[in-house]
Design a protein around this motif. Structure first.
Motif, mmCIF file in Angstrom:
data_model
loop_
_atom_site.group_PDB
_atom_site.id
_atom_site.type_symbol
_atom_site.label_atom_id
_atom_site.label_comp_id
_atom_site.label_asym_id
_atom_site.label_seq_id
_atom_site.Cartn_x
_atom_site.Cartn_y
_atom_site.Cartn_z
ATOM 1 N N LEU A 196 0.607 -1.086 0.147
ATOM 2 C CA LEU A 196 0.021 -0.068 -0.063
ATOM 3 C C LEU A 196 0.936 1.212 -0.029
ATOM 4 N N PHE A 197 0.425 2.397 -0.830
ATOM 5 C CA PHE A 197 1.280 3.654 -0.943
ATOM 6 C C PHE A 197 0.731 4.147 0.291
ATOM 7 N N GLY A 198 1.818 4.729 1.094
ATOM 8 C CA GLY A 198 1.548 5.546 2.465
ATOM 9 C C GLY A 198 1.974 7.089 2.232
ATOM 10 N N GLY A 199 1.304 7.774 1.268
ATOM 11 C CA GLY A 199 1.464 9.150 1.093
ATOM 12 C C GLY A 199 0.692 9.817 1.859
ATOM 13 N N LEU A 200 -0.451 9.330 2.383
ATOM 14 C CA LEU A 200 -1.449 10.259 3.011
ATOM 15 C C LEU A 200 -0.824 10.364 4.461
ATOM 16 N N PRO A 201 -1.140 11.398 4.965
ATOM 17 C CA PRO A 201 -0.542 11.678 6.268
ATOM 18 C C PRO A 201 -1.136 10.781 7.404
ATOM 19 N N VAL A 236 8.448 5.499 -5.961
ATOM 20 C CA VAL A 236 8.325 4.792 -5.069
ATOM 21 C C VAL A 236 7.397 3.731 -5.315
ATOM 22 N N MET A 237 6.035 4.032 -6.158
ATOM 23 C CA MET A 237 5.036 2.941 -6.475
ATOM 24 C C MET A 237 5.842 1.760 -7.308
ATOM 25 N N ARG A 238 6.665 2.272 -8.124
ATOM 26 C CA ARG A 238 7.322 1.212 -9.144
ATOM 27 C C ARG A 238 8.381 0.445 -8.163
ATOM 28 N N ARG A 239 9.118 1.007 -7.589
ATOM 29 C CA ARG A 239 10.298 0.396 -6.794
ATOM 30 C C ARG A 239 9.646 -0.486 -5.817
ATOM 31 N N ASP A 240 8.739 -0.263 -5.197
ATOM 32 C CA ASP A 240 7.958 -1.211 -4.185
ATOM 33 C C ASP A 240 7.061 -1.826 -4.730
ATOM 34 N N GLY A 241 6.364 -1.899 -5.971
ATOM 35 C CA GLY A 241 5.613 -2.703 -6.388
ATOM 36 C C GLY A 241 4.194 -2.529 -5.762
ATOM 37 N N VAL A 242 3.817 -1.412 -5.657
ATOM 38 C CA VAL A 242 2.568 -0.818 -4.870
ATOM 39 C C VAL A 242 1.472 -1.304 -5.702
ATOM 40 N N THR A 243 0.476 -1.922 -4.885
ATOM 41 C CA THR A 243 -0.600 -2.659 -5.776
ATOM 42 C C THR A 243 -2.001 -1.830 -5.235
ATOM 43 N N VAL A 244 -2.013 -1.108 -4.342
ATOM 44 C CA VAL A 244 -3.016 -0.032 -3.850
ATOM 45 C C VAL A 244 -2.565 1.426 -3.433
ATOM 46 N N PHE A 245 -3.269 2.276 -4.348
ATOM 47 C CA PHE A 245 -2.955 3.680 -3.776
ATOM 48 C C PHE A 245 -4.048 4.221 -3.271
ATOM 49 N N LEU A 246 -3.758 4.974 -2.293
ATOM 50 C CA LEU A 246 -4.640 5.727 -1.557
ATOM 51 C C LEU A 246 -4.483 7.049 -1.522
ATOM 52 N N GLY A 247 -5.413 8.037 -2.023
ATOM 53 C CA GLY A 247 -5.087 9.478 -2.061
ATOM 54 C C GLY A 247 -6.393 10.344 -2.142
#
Length: 501
Positions: A196-201, A236-247
């Motif tokens: 999961l992408f952790g870009g939300l605070p 980051v999404m490509r490097r870590d193979g992110v499957t779920v983006f939340l934004g």
């Protein structure tokens, strides 16, 4: 036993060797995260923290955040997350109102927090690295987890304070556990293989429940980005193979621009979730075309832990809709007098269920106003279709009444986002001697694009009723945004109109 920290212990038992959290070169397995939280809980106990004590934390999205968060919970404490951008005066209010006995701060925000703590008599400790030992003195790890009751407060989330001082929403262990499990299992369909992408605070309800807690509940990986930048996010999404983006919508618009400017691919993405504000339908479809991932919109507030409604993945989706109530939640639309509105009519969303807060800390009047007859009044206006899908119309307080006619800013913003030159837009009401209020639009153009205010006004006028289109149109370089990227309309000042007709 009920304690939100049981999510971590369970995943550490089942997925100990898997990566739980990643931030650049720092990576903690579930076993390491579990051990670190036990040591921090033990250190808190040595500091005199007892079950029910409030402990404030001020940190950006770094790997230490979940260590501190779950460590406080493990010790039976109440987590009080603070925005790391708060100034001393603002932080002092949170420390004083919450009664926090201790504040734990990251060096990037230590100065303001320490100043606030000194003025409130709160103990303050600052970390200099990602290691637990740098934050608190060494202590024996706490064995097990302190037992808490279902309705014991686990978290105090302070609202942004759109009117007056911020209010501390008290969320219980049951609120957060049920909403987290519902999100992970029925909405995001998470498994240990997900990233999961952790870009939300993480100090915000959306980032906490839907990214951090849901990820931990599933034994998945959370990859963190302290400050959102679209180009860096794609890397980051490509490097870590992110499957779920939340934004939030602003993130989607920025990612679209970055991708179309030659940014990194994100081919592993399977799902994107949008919340916090209405996602323009044009942006939703553009993201799906460019990224090849389904975008599902949801709805919630800090007071609802936060998820109340969602476009469920196992049901047909309605673009532009916030979906239907999630498991354990009821929703209905009410008129000003508290009675249900007629089918098809616009009303205020009211929510009832296992996710709704116990109240606002130290604020019985605000609690009584928000919680009436067991229902939380949200202040959001919506309509519901024949299949039970809810469509947000606008915030109740953002409604513009022009010459006796209701104008919903979101409807006008949707039209503006359809203009090929417009990147962002906000529609607000301004006082008017003739009509009571006038419709004003502030617009940010896409890089390299040009559009005259007159042309933008005429573009909208061709697409909406005569009383709705913005008579005032102004171009601006940037719109004010909150920590999640949500446009802050209360901070918008409308300049003298270059276009008004």
């Amino acid at each position: 036993m009920t304690n939100l920290a049981t999510l971590l212990v369970s995943s550490a038992t089942a997925h100990g060797a898997r990566i739980a959290v990643r931030h650049d070169a720092t990576a903690l397995t579930y076993e390491q995260l579990d051990e670190a939280t036990a040591r921090l809980a033990g250190a808190l106990h040595e500091q005199g923290i007892r079950p029910g004590d409030a402990v404030a934390m001020s940190m950006p999205n770094v790997a230490l955040f979940p260590v501190v968060y779950y460590g406080i919970l493990r010790a039976g404490g109440v987590v009080v997350p603070m925005n790391p951008l708060l100034k001393a005066r603002e932080a002092a209010f949170v420390l004083r109102d919450s009664g926090a006995r201790l504040a734990l701060a990251h060096p990037t925000c230590a100065g303001e927090v320490a100043q606030a703590a000194a003025g409130t008599g709160t103990a303050c400790l600052v970390t200099e690295s990602e290691a637990v030992e740098a934050l608190l003195p060494a202590a024996p790890p706490m064995a097990g987890i302190v037992e808490r009751a279902d309705d014991d407060t686990a978290l105090i989330l302070y609202t942004s304070g759109t009117t007056g001082t911020p209010k501390g929403a008290e969320l219980t262990h049951r609120n957060l556990l049920t909403n987290t499990v519902t999100t992970a299992r029925t909405l995001l369909l998470l498994g240990p293989e997900d990233a999961l992408f952790g870009g939300l605070p993480l100090f915000h309800a959306f980032g906490q429940t839907c990214a951090m807690n849901a990820s931990v509940a599933a034994g998945a990986t959370l990859t963190l980005l302290p400050r959102f930048d679209a180009g860096r996010a794609l890397e980051v999404m490509r490097r870590d193979g992110v499957t779920v983006f939340l934004g939030v919508p602003a993130m989607y618009s920025a990612l679209l621009r970055a991708r179309r400017s030659g940014g990194s691919d994100a081919s592993t993405l399977r799902l994107a979730v949008s919340g916090g504000a209405a996602l323009p339908v044009e942006v939703l479809h553009g993201f799906e075309r460019d990224f090849g991932a389904t975008v599902l919109e949801g709805y919630g507030l800090s007071e609802t832990s936060p998820v109340a409604a969602f476009n469920h993945p196992d049901r047909p989706r309605r673009a532009g809709s916030i979906g239907t109530p999630v498991r354990g939640v009821e929703m209905r639309l009410l008129a000003d007098d508290g009675t249900p509105v007629e089918p098809g009519a616009v009303g205020e969303i009211a929510v009832r269920g296992e996710n709704v807060m116990k109240g606002y800390l130290n604020n019985p009047d605000a609690t009584a106003h928000a919680l009436r007859d067991g229902w939380l009044r949200t202040g959001d206006l919506a309509r519901v279709d024949e299949d039970g899908f809810y469509f947000i119309v606008d915030r109740k307080k953002d409604l513009i009444i022009r010459g006796g006619y209701n104008v919903y800013p979101r409807e006008i913003e949707e039209v503006l986002y359809g203009h090929p030159a417009i990147a962002e837009a906000a529609v607000v009401g301004v006082p008017d001697a003739v009509h009571g209020e006038e419709v004003a639009a502030l617009v940010v153009l896409r890089a390299g694009e040009e559009a005259a205010p007159e042309a933008i006004r005429d573009y909208v006028r061709e697409r909406v009723a005569a009383y709705k289109y913005p008579r005032i149109v102004s171009l601006t370089a940037v719109l004010p945004k909150g920590p999640t990227g949500k446009i802050l309309k209360r901070e918008i000042t409308v300049p003298p109109p270059p276009v008004r007709s």
